[in-house]
Design a protein around this motif. Structure first.
Motif, PDB file in Angstrom:
ATOM      1  N   GLN A 139       1.022  -1.217   0.031  1.00  0.00           N
ATOM      2  CA  GLN A 139       0.294  -0.487  -0.456  1.00  0.00           C
ATOM      3  C   GLN A 139       0.883   1.391  -0.243  1.00  0.00           C
ATOM      4  OE1 GLN A 139      -3.289  -0.936  -0.182  1.00  0.00           O
ATOM      5  NE2 GLN A 139      -3.762   2.144  -0.383  1.00  0.00           N
ATOM      6  N   GLY A 140       1.639   1.148   0.387  1.00  0.00           N
ATOM      7  CA  GLY A 140       2.663   2.473   1.081  1.00  0.00           C
ATOM      8  C   GLY A 140       3.336   2.872  -0.340  1.00  0.00           C
ATOM      9  N   SER A 141       3.659   1.705  -1.125  1.00  0.00           N
ATOM     10  CA  SER A 141       4.472   1.512  -2.241  1.00  0.00           C
ATOM     11  C   SER A 141       3.571   2.127  -3.177  1.00  0.00           C
ATOM     12  CB  SER A 141       5.050   0.031  -3.364  1.00  0.00           C
ATOM     13  OG  SER A 141       5.517   0.567  -4.297  1.00  0.00           O
ATOM     14  N   LYS A 142       2.651   1.946  -3.117  1.00  0.00           N
ATOM     15  CA  LYS A 142       1.392   2.361  -4.341  1.00  0.00           C
ATOM     16  C   LYS A 142       1.186   4.568  -4.355  1.00  0.00           C
ATOM     17  CE  LYS A 142      -1.572  -1.195  -4.531  1.00  0.00           C
ATOM     18  NZ  LYS A 142      -2.768  -2.275  -4.449  1.00  0.00           N
ATOM     19  N   TYR A 143       1.131   4.567  -2.653  1.00  0.00           N
ATOM     20  CA  TYR A 143       1.361   5.659  -2.188  1.00  0.00           C
ATOM     21  C   TYR A 143       2.726   6.416  -2.750  1.00  0.00           C
ATOM     22  CZ  TYR A 143      -2.984   5.175   0.104  1.00  0.00           C
ATOM     23  OH  TYR A 143      -4.054   5.315   0.634  1.00  0.00           O
ATOM     24  N   ASP A 144       3.723   5.916  -2.856  1.00  0.00           N
ATOM     25  CA  ASP A 144       5.131   6.455  -3.179  1.00  0.00           C
ATOM     26  C   ASP A 144       4.993   6.978  -4.501  1.00  0.00           C
ATOM     27  OD1 ASP A 144       6.021   6.092  -0.395  1.00  0.00           O
ATOM     28  OD2 ASP A 144       6.716   4.802  -1.024  1.00  0.00           O
ATOM     29  N   ILE A 181       2.514   7.231  -7.029  1.00  0.00           N
ATOM     30  CA  ILE A 181       1.227   8.102  -7.230  1.00  0.00           C
ATOM     31  C   ILE A 181       2.049   9.370  -6.272  1.00  0.00           C
ATOM     32  CG2 ILE A 181      -0.750   9.381  -6.298  1.00  0.00           C
ATOM     33  CD1 ILE A 181      -1.894   6.535  -5.611  1.00  0.00           C
ATOM     34  N   PHE A 182       2.727  10.062  -5.872  1.00  0.00           N
ATOM     35  CA  PHE A 182       3.509  10.922  -5.461  1.00  0.00           C
ATOM     36  C   PHE A 182       4.316  11.009  -6.308  1.00  0.00           C
ATOM     37  CE2 PHE A 182       6.412  12.628  -3.251  1.00  0.00           C
ATOM     38  CZ  PHE A 182       6.029  13.891  -2.729  1.00  0.00           C
ATOM     39  N   ARG A 183       5.243  10.443  -6.300  1.00  0.00           N
ATOM     40  CA  ARG A 183       6.106  10.639  -7.370  1.00  0.00           C
ATOM     41  C   ARG A 183       5.920  10.810  -9.167  1.00  0.00           C
ATOM     42  NH1 ARG A 183       8.401   5.481  -8.097  1.00  0.00           N
ATOM     43  NH2 ARG A 183       7.654   4.594  -5.631  1.00  0.00           N
ATOM     44  N   ASN A 211       4.595  17.486 -12.325  1.00  0.00           N
ATOM     45  CA  ASN A 211       4.115  18.457 -12.985  1.00  0.00           C
ATOM     46  C   ASN A 211       3.723  19.609 -11.742  1.00  0.00           C
ATOM     47  OD1 ASN A 211       3.475  17.595 -15.277  1.00  0.00           O
ATOM     48  ND2 ASN A 211       1.605  16.034 -14.359  1.00  0.00           N
ATOM     49  N   THR A 212       3.199  19.091  -9.965  1.00  0.00           N
ATOM     50  CA  THR A 212       3.350  19.435  -8.521  1.00  0.00           C
ATOM     51  C   THR A 212       3.982  20.101  -8.622  1.00  0.00           C
ATOM     52  OG1 THR A 212       1.831  17.436  -8.480  1.00  0.00           O
ATOM     53  CG2 THR A 212       0.593  19.447  -7.499  1.00  0.00           C
TER      54      THR A 212
END
Length: 52
Positions: free
Chosen positions: A10-15, A17-19, A24-25
């Motif tokens: 789950q943490g890997s999925k968030y990482d 998405i963040f990367r 762009n952000t």
């Protein structure tokens, strides 16, 4: 539910998405928070990030 959030997959999925979104952000955040204009963005390789 907290067990799901702390699970490595789950943490890997968030990482991921963040990367994917930081490219762009981040320039907008830097401009509005730090009042700096960013002309270019360059991704650092892992060997630069984790150099000993």
């Amino acid at each position: 539910m907290s067990e799901e959030i702390n699970h490595p997959v789950q943490g890997s999925k968030y990482d991921k998405i963040f990367r994917e979104n930081m490219h762009n952000t981040l320039p907008g955040i830097i401009k509005h928070v730090l009042h700096l204009n960013v002309n270019t963005v360059e991704e650092l390789t892992d060997d630069v990030l984790f150099r000993k």
